[in-house]
Structure formats: structure tokens, C-alpha cells
Motif scaffolding. Structure first.
Motif, short mmCIF file in Angstrom:
data_model
loop_
_atom_site.label_atom_id
_atom_site.label_comp_id
_atom_site.label_asym_id
_atom_site.label_seq_id
_atom_site.Cartn_x
_atom_site.Cartn_y
_atom_site.Cartn_z
N LEU A 124 0.86 -1.19 0.00
CA LEU A 124 0.00 0.00 0.00
C LEU A 124 0.89 1.24 0.00
N VAL A 145 -0.52 -6.04 5.38
CA VAL A 145 -0.34 -4.94 4.44
C VAL A 145 0.95 -4.21 4.81
N ILE A 170 -2.82 2.27 6.94
CA ILE A 170 -3.13 0.86 6.66
C ILE A 170 -4.44 0.46 7.34
N GLN A 222 3.89 -1.17 4.00
CA GLN A 222 3.96 0.19 3.45
C GLN A 222 5.29 0.84 3.82
#
Ligand code: GAP
Length: 459
Positions: free
Chosen positions: A62, A195, A176, A197
Motif C-alpha cells: 500500500l 499490508v 493501513i 507500506q
């Protein structure tokens, strides 16, 4: 022996890290990453991304925005709780973090007392009881302790009247959490999944310092791993191991690393278990990576503030539940400082000189191959070779100065291999390849270089 002063000087001289805004007298604790530093930073981010996002079957990536709806920071607890205890000296007008002041005082006396989790009144009490002097002037005339929020605040909007206060994010994690639902739907994922990042974070730190260790602007690489509560312990152990293995596989010395679980008093408000991976920097042990079990705190808080459903469905029982989050979080610059300190070496040579060398793992090395013509007359041939290698590996062509000095410079920026083109190259099609660590040289046909380096830089 590696010292912070040596790292700062080498970084400046070799284009790794420069002091920020130097042309205007500088801006304290800001740093710019030079031609070598930016390559090193990019390598760290790339290696993290591959290991923690692409190579993990249950993790996706992400890139969320830095500016978020201000309500996010109320829900997350940052507006109310993300603060440090500050104390002012009435005599010299200097301002300090009260907890750091006490810790430093205890450390000097060899006193191992823990102060994590103490209230402001309790910290103030210790300062009085122990008669702790002001680190600036030695006086004892302090103000009460006040809370200082670490978030940078700015305004969004074109006119003063309708400008809304807004914050620069102090962690990437919240972006997130906000996308948990959208990612879950779009990527057809149900917990356990994660996720990852990478992005800038900002904190108005009161005591930045130790070069790039603690700064007000930094980059974080964070992974939020969502799982059922009963699996949290399993994933906590899994990610702690992954993080430690990542560092060891990149060659960080085992004896300079330790995994330190937080005591109960030290835990953040959202965590039931946290471990820090610490590195023995020249200034002592320092946190590099934090791995936390954040429970269902974040999703619960965002559910309650936003009124939106952030539950997941148990595929067996069809019951709804709020997932737990395991979070390994690390700063790019902290890792960079650790890799720099760990790679730094000084070697006494037979001729009485000392060679400084950064023994970076080949995959971390900012410049992978130095291409050196023995004489300027051979620059065109060397450039031809450089153009073959450069699209595959970050290479650098250098035809300035004596060959010995050029080798030393490449050692100082941690280049694993130097390829020298000499007067015989045109006749026999061979070049000399020098190994940074052993300084051994082998003669190889140019046609074999591609497979030679493919082996050396294999991920
Ligand atoms: N989302 C959780 C979180 O932000 P943290 O322990 O405050 O947790 C995680 O930060 C990591 O980010 C730290 O282990 C460190 O590597 C890096 N970091 C935090 N504050 C920093 C600062 N002021 N300067 C540089 N790196 C920092």
C-alpha cells in the motif's frame, strides 16, 4: 574502531549523508542523502519490500497519503496520548525530556532502576528526591513537567478563515488501518493477511540526535498483519523471527544484535507484547525494529469513531470478530545507520597505512561495480564495459587519480568489485577483477563477467 565521528566524517566526504540546508547555516537534525546514500537507502527499501511484501504469500502493499482526516489521530490516541514529558530549567532556560534526564542521571551512577510507565508527578518526585541537576547549568530550579505532543500540526485550506488544522502523520500504520476494509475487499483477503507500506513519518522530537538515529523527518517500513486473536502469539513469533533473520542474512554481526522484550510498564497503551530488536551502536544499545502485538485496539477504535464495520468473518463458524494486529515497524534511516556502523572496518596494511572499508553485503552495496581504466587513454574502452554492466548492476566509471587511490575510494563506499581495463585488454579481451574484502585480483575474459557477477549478486 568505529565511532560516530568517523561515520559522520566518512558519510560527508564520500557523499553518503550531508547536513541539511547547509548553504543557509543548516537546519538542526535534518539530513540529505547524497549520491551514495540514496543508493543505499533505495537498496534497503527494495530488500525490505521484496522480503516482507512480495515474498510473503499473505502480504500485499500500500502507499497511503501522509495527510489524513484529523479524526484519525483522535481515534488512534495520538491527539490525547502521543506526548513526551517536558521540563524547563528556570535558570538557564533549557528544555529537557524529564524521563531522559533521569535515565541519564541513573546511567551515570550505574543505577539500574526502571522508570518506564511512571506518571509525570512521580518523575518530578524522583528529580527532587535525587536532587538531579540541570544537564545545562547544574542548577536545581525546574518547572513542573508538562506534556508536549509530538505531532507536527499544519493547516489545510487557502484562506486563514477556513483553514483546518491537520497533522503530518507520526506513523504510517494508521493509513493501513483505514484501508483494512477496502484492501480486504479488493484483494479478496480475509485474515490472516498483512499490508506493508514504506513512507515518510514526522515527529516533533524534543531530543533528536545521534546523527540520523532520531530525527524529526524519517521513513518507516511498516507491516500491519491482521489475524484472529487466537493466532496472535503464533504470528508475533513468526514476524520477530523474520525480522531478525532479515538482518542476519544481510550480514549484521550476531553479537551486536539482541531481541529485548518490553517490560509490562514499558508497553504502549495499545500493546500486550512488544519486542525491540536492538543494535549495539557506538553510543550503546539502541532500538532498531519494534515488533508489537497491538491487539484489536486500532480497528476497534476506528470502528467506534467512524461508525463503519471493520470486522472480519470467521470462515468456519461464520462469526464476526475484530482482528488482532501484529506490527513489525522499522525506520529506514535507523537501519541505514546500523548497516553503516556494522560494515565499517579499518585494516592495517603491510605498507603501514590503514585501509577504511565498508564491508556491506553485496546486495546492500550502493555501488556494486567500479569500472576503472588504468590510464585515461583507456577511458573509451572502460566506458563501453560500463555501459554493458550498468543496466544490470549499479556501476560507476572512475578515471580520475591513481589506481591505488581509486581502489581506496571504492573500498570506502563499500563497492564489492572493481574491474580494471588495462593495455592488454584490447589484445586478450580480459580485465582484472579486484575483490573488496580480500583485495585479491583475478583476470577474467569480459565475456565471462556477466555470469561471474550474476553469481556474486544473486538475491
Ligand atoms: N507504528 C509503530 C511505531 O511507529 P515506534 O516504535 O514509534 O512504533 C517504529 O517506531 C520504528 O520507527 C522505530 O523502531 C525506529 O526504527 C523508527 N523511528 C521511530 N522514531 C524515529 C525517529 N524519530 N527517527 C528515526 N527513526 C524513528
Amino acid at each position: 574502531m568505529v565511532t560516530m565521528d568517523k561515520l559522520v566524517a566518512l558519510s560527508r566526504n564520500r557523499g553518503i549523508i550531508f547536513a541539511g540546508s547547509e548553504l543557509y547555516g543548516g537546519l538542526a537534525n535534518t539530513w540529505d542523502y547524497g549520491p551514495i546514500g540514496v543508493e543505499l537507502k533505495n537498496n534497503i527499501k527494495h530488500l525490505w519490500w521484496v522480503r516482507f511484501v512480495q515474498a510473503q504469500p499473505l502480504v500485499v502493499g500500500l502507499d497511503s497519503s501522509i495527510l489524513l482526516n484529523p479524526q484519525v489521530w483522535e481515534a488512534s490516541g495520538h491527539v490525547g496520548g502521543f506526548s513526551d514529558p517536558l521540563i524547563d530549567c528556570r535558570q538557564c532556560k533549557n528544555r529537557f525530556r524529564a524521563d531522559n534526564m533521569i535515565e541519564d542521571f541513573f546511567a551515570q551512577k550505574g543505577d539500574a532502576r526502571e522508570i518506564a510507565g511512571l506518571s509525570d508527578d512521580e518523575l518530578r518526585g524522583i528529580i527532587d528526591e535525587e536532587n538531579i541537576p540541570c544537564p545545562g547549568c547544574g542548577g536545581h530550579n525546574f518547572t513542573p513537567i508538562r506534556k508536549f505532543n509530538l505531532m507536527f500540526q499544519t493547516y489545510q485550506g487557502v484562506t486563514d478563515e477556513n483553514a483546518t488544522p491537520i497533522y503530518l502523520r507520526p506513523e504510517t500504520a494508521q493509513g493501513i488501518f483505514l484501508n483494512f476494509r477496502t484492501i480486504s475487499r479488493a484483494a479478496r483477503l480475509t485474515p490472516p493477511f498483512g499490508v506493508g507500506q514504506i513512507g515518510k513519518s514526522f515527529r516533533n522530537e524534543i531530543t533528536p540526535g545521534n546523527f540520523i538515529f532520531r530525527t524529526r523527518e524519517f521513513e518507516q517500513m511498516e507491516l500491519e498483519f491482521f489475524c484472529p486473536g487466537e493466532e496472535a502469539d503464533h504470528w508475533y513469533d513468526y514476524w520477530r523471527k523474520e525480522c531478525m533473520d532479515f538482518l542476519l542474512e544481510l550480514g549484521v554481526k550476531n553479537e551486536s544484535l539482541r531481541m529485548r522484550p518490553h517490560s509490562q510498564e514499558e508497553l504502549s497503551h495499545y500493546s500486550v507484547a512488544t519486542s525491540d530488536i536492538e543494535y549495539l551502536f557506538p553510543f550503546g544499545w539502541g532500538e532498531v525494529w519494534g515488533i508489537a502485538n497491538r491487539t484489536d485496539y486500532d480497528l476497534k477504535a476506528h470502528m467506534s469513531f467512524s461508525g463503519k464495520d471493520l470486522t472480519a468473518m470467521d470462515p468456519v463458524t461464520n462469526e464476526k470478530y475484530i482482528p488482532y494486529v501484529i506490527e513489525p515497524s522499522v525506520g529506514v534511516e535507523r537501519l541505514l545507520l546500523m548497516f553503516l556502523a556494522d560494515a565499517y572496518d579499518e585494516e592495517d596494511l603491510e605498507d603501514g597505512s590503514t585501509r577504511v572499508v565498508l564491508r556491506f553485503h553485496p546486495l546492500l552495496a550502493p555501488v556494486k561495480i567500479g569500472v576503472l581504466p588504468l590510464s585515461k587513454k583507456l577511458t573509451a574502452q572502460a566506458e563501453e564495459l560500463f555501459r554493458k554492466l550498468a543496466p544490470l548492476y549499479n556501476a560507476e566509471l572512475d578515471d580520475r587519480g591513481s589506481i591505488g587511490k581509486r581502489y581506496r575510494r571504492f573500498d570506502e563506499i563499500g563497492t564489492p568489485y572493481c574491474v580494471t581495463v588495462d593495455f592488454q585488454t584490447e589484445e586478450d579481451g580480459c580485465v582484472t577483477v579486484r575483490d573488496r574484502d580480500t583485495m585479491e585480483q583475478v583476470r577474467l575474459p569480459i565475456s565471462e563477467l556477466e555470469s561471474f557477477f550474476a553469481e556474486k549478486f544473486r538475491p
